[in-house]
Motif scaffolding. Structure first.
Motif, PDB file in Angstrom:
ATOM      1  N   LEU A   1     -82.935 -21.853 -10.545  1.00 33.92           N
ATOM      2  CA  LEU A   1     -83.834 -23.005 -10.570  1.00 33.92           C
ATOM      3  C   LEU A   1     -85.198 -22.601 -10.023  1.00 33.92           C
ATOM      4  CD1 LEU A   1     -83.989 -26.058 -11.199  1.00 33.92           C
ATOM      5  CD2 LEU A   1     -83.395 -26.475  -8.808  1.00 33.92           C
ATOM      6  N   VAL A   2     -86.260 -22.952 -10.746  1.00 30.95           N
ATOM      7  CA  VAL A   2     -87.611 -22.546 -10.351  1.00 30.95           C
ATOM      8  C   VAL A   2     -88.416 -23.725  -9.815  1.00 30.95           C
ATOM      9  CG1 VAL A   2     -89.800 -21.580 -11.176  1.00 30.95           C
ATOM     10  CG2 VAL A   2     -87.633 -20.676 -12.038  1.00 30.95           C
ATOM     11  N   GLU A   3     -88.357 -24.846 -10.518  1.00 34.06           N
ATOM     12  CA  GLU A   3     -89.185 -25.989 -10.118  1.00 34.06           C
ATOM     13  C   GLU A   3     -88.590 -27.288 -10.644  1.00 34.06           C
ATOM     14  OE1 GLU A   3     -93.410 -27.134 -11.686  1.00 34.06           O
ATOM     15  OE2 GLU A   3     -93.720 -25.782  -9.989  1.00 34.06           O
ATOM     16  N   VAL A   4     -88.843 -28.368  -9.914  1.00 36.01           N
ATOM     17  CA  VAL A   4     -88.410 -29.706 -10.336  1.00 36.01           C
ATOM     18  C   VAL A   4     -89.649 -30.579 -10.443  1.00 36.01           C
ATOM     19  CG1 VAL A   4     -87.032 -31.740  -9.774  1.00 36.01           C
ATOM     20  CG2 VAL A   4     -86.181 -29.460  -9.205  1.00 36.01           C
ATOM     21  N   GLU A   5     -89.714 -31.384 -11.483  1.00 35.39           N
ATOM     22  CA  GLU A   5     -90.881 -32.242 -11.705  1.00 35.39           C
ATOM     23  C   GLU A   5     -90.439 -33.650 -12.093  1.00 35.39           C
ATOM     24  OE1 GLU A   5     -94.759 -32.556 -14.685  1.00 35.39           O
ATOM     25  OE2 GLU A   5     -93.399 -30.836 -14.811  1.00 35.39           O
TER      26      GLU A   5
ATOM     27  N   LEU B   1     -83.426 -30.240 -18.748  1.00 30.40           N
ATOM     28  CA  LEU B   1     -83.465 -28.872 -18.241  1.00 30.40           C
ATOM     29  C   LEU B   1     -84.229 -28.001 -19.230  1.00 30.40           C
ATOM     30  CD1 LEU B   1     -81.082 -29.988 -16.442  1.00 30.40           C
ATOM     31  CD2 LEU B   1     -80.233 -27.637 -16.449  1.00 30.40           C
ATOM     32  N   ARG B   2     -85.190 -27.244 -18.729  1.00 31.15           N
ATOM     33  CA  ARG B   2     -86.000 -26.378 -19.584  1.00 31.15           C
ATOM     34  C   ARG B   2     -85.925 -24.936 -19.103  1.00 31.15           C
ATOM     35  NH1 ARG B   2     -91.747 -29.565 -20.675  1.00 31.15           N
ATOM     36  NH2 ARG B   2     -90.850 -31.411 -21.697  1.00 31.15           N
ATOM     37  N   GLN B   3     -85.516 -24.068 -20.014  1.00 28.69           N
ATOM     38  CA  GLN B   3     -85.466 -22.641 -19.691  1.00 28.69           C
ATOM     39  C   GLN B   3     -86.848 -22.042 -19.919  1.00 28.69           C
ATOM     40  OE1 GLN B   3     -82.272 -20.541 -21.548  1.00 28.69           O
ATOM     41  NE2 GLN B   3     -82.802 -18.572 -20.646  1.00 28.69           N
ATOM     42  N   ILE B   4     -87.359 -21.322 -18.936  1.00 23.09           N
ATOM     43  CA  ILE B   4     -88.692 -20.730 -19.021  1.00 23.09           C
ATOM     44  C   ILE B   4     -88.584 -19.221 -18.871  1.00 23.09           C
ATOM     45  CG2 ILE B   4     -89.852 -22.791 -18.146  1.00 23.09           C
ATOM     46  CD1 ILE B   4     -90.009 -21.413 -15.409  1.00 23.09           C
ATOM     47  N   GLY B   5     -89.670 -18.516 -19.200  1.00 26.05           N
ATOM     48  CA  GLY B   5     -89.704 -17.065 -19.073  1.00 26.05           C
ATOM     49  C   GLY B   5     -90.165 -16.640 -17.689  1.00 26.05           C
ATOM     50  N   VAL B   6     -90.081 -15.338 -17.431  1.00 26.40           N
ATOM     51  CA  VAL B   6     -90.443 -14.829 -16.104  1.00 26.40           C
ATOM     52  C   VAL B   6     -91.942 -14.964 -15.834  1.00 26.40           C
ATOM     53  CG1 VAL B   6     -88.492 -13.263 -15.846  1.00 26.40           C
ATOM     54  CG2 VAL B   6     -90.525 -12.485 -17.074  1.00 26.40           C
ATOM     55  N   ARG B   7     -92.753 -14.949 -16.885  1.00 25.41           N
ATOM     56  CA  ARG B   7     -94.190 -15.139 -16.670  1.00 25.41           C
ATOM     57  C   ARG B   7     -94.480 -16.569 -16.226  1.00 25.41           C
ATOM     58  NH1 ARG B   7     -97.543 -11.738 -21.322  1.00 25.41           N
ATOM     59  NH2 ARG B   7     -97.572  -9.789 -20.159  1.00 25.41           N
ATOM     60  N   ASP B   8     -93.795 -17.531 -16.865  1.00 26.79           N
ATOM     61  CA  ASP B   8     -93.963 -18.930 -16.463  1.00 26.79           C
ATOM     62  C   ASP B   8     -93.489 -19.131 -15.031  1.00 26.79           C
ATOM     63  OD1 ASP B   8     -94.888 -20.179 -19.011  1.00 26.79           O
ATOM     64  OD2 ASP B   8     -92.987 -19.420 -19.745  1.00 26.79           O
ATOM     65  N   GLU B   9     -92.424 -18.438 -14.666  1.00 24.87           N
ATOM     66  CA  GLU B   9     -91.911 -18.535 -13.296  1.00 24.87           C
ATOM     67  C   GLU B   9     -92.968 -18.055 -12.303  1.00 24.87           C
ATOM     68  OE1 GLU B   9     -88.195 -16.819 -10.565  1.00 24.87           O
ATOM     69  OE2 GLU B   9     -88.634 -15.947 -12.532  1.00 24.87           O
TER      70      GLU B   9
END
Length: 288
Positions: free
Chosen positions: A102-106, A143-151
């Motif tokens: 998990l990276v971020e919650v909005e 739930l949205r899967q993002i790439g490492v750059r977005d992370e």
């Protein structure tokens, strides 16, 4: 012509255009607008200006209002809710034994939806997790899967240059970066030296690429056969920024001398040998 304002919903995020509805706004003003995912609170990044109607997507949605103190209070409340939701989701992910981070919650401004951004190596079956989260928060869950750059853009940090990440401070979007750029800039193809904290090629390789591409057009490449003031020779190295070439002259002595690019004439353009195995190993760095 159409009058517009540009609104940004995230730090260094994409700018969206809206009709100011007759109001004059200042940069940094908080405003309430309607977006594709509902009513949102954003920050004015582009002040009132007229642009040709054909340059903007129609229909242009109107500004609802300038944010009131209670709107800003809601934004602060949402920020606190996001911290709580983050902790709860992490525990649920662990309980469901899902291989995801998990990276971020909005929270959307009107609390009609909660978005959970995560990274994972592959596809993740999170259907049961969504049901579990929906039962806890009693609202729409996405739930949205993002790439490492977005992370990296979301989390921020310091690059190897010692400065904050470009992506989290001023880059509105990601530009394609390739191994070819690193080779043309005569950089070491060591992944540690040309990749950012995200593990992908550094975005800053793009900044000077046009200048290097222009210099390459006017500078003999390595292995080129050239005519120098001292006779024929072969270029064995080049410095694009200074324009200095190192040339091995033909002859039994194989004398090596330096010349400015303007002092030589190219007789046959050389080709640089490319290690295909090395390039294949570096291909992973080009992904988003």
């Amino acid at each position: 012509m159409a009058e517009i304002i540009g609104v940004r919903f995230k730090n260094v995020g994409k700018i969206y255009y809206f009709d100011p509805d007759g109001k004059t706004l200042q940069q940094g003003d908080r405003v309430i607008v309607e977006t594709a995912r509902g009513v949102e609170c954003g920050e004015v990044a582009v002040v009132n200006r007229d642009v040709p109607a054909e340059e903007i997507a129609q229909p242009l949605k109107k500004l609802i209002r300038v944010a009131k103190p209670e709107d800003l209070d809601r934004m602060r409340e949402n920020a606190e809710k996001e911290k709580t939701a983050f902790d709860i989701c992490c525990k649920k992910i662990e309980a469901h034994k899902l291989d995801m981070k998990l990276v971020e919650v909005e929270y959307t401004f009107d609390n009609s939806k909660i978005l959970f951004y995560f990274t994972a190596d592959g596809r993740v079956d999170f259907r049961e997790l969504v049901k579990d989260l929906a039962s806890v928060f009693r609202t729409r869950i996405e739930l949205r899967q993002i790439g490492v750059r977005d992370e990296a853009k979301m989390l921020g940090g310091l690059g190897i240059c010692g400065r904050p990440f470009c992506c989290s401070t001023f880059l509105g979007g990601f530009q394609p970066v390739s191994i070819k750029m690193a080779k043309e800039q005569n950089l070491s193809l060591n992944p540690v030296k040309i990749s950012g904290t995200c593990g992908r090629l550094m975005c800053c390789l793009k900044y000077e690429q046009e200048a290097y591409a222009d210099l390459l057009r006017s500078t003999p490449s390595v292995n080129s056969l050239v005519q120098t003031p001292d006779g024929r020779g072969t270029v064995i190295s080049q410095n694009l920024l200074t324009g200095v070439l190192q040339v091995r002259l033909d002859g039994p002595d194989g004398l090596i001398k330096n010349y400015q690019a303007r002092q030589v004439k190219v007789l046959r353009q050389g080709r640089v040998a490319v290690d295909k195995n090395e390039l294949e190993q570096l291909k992973e760095l080009e992904k988003n």
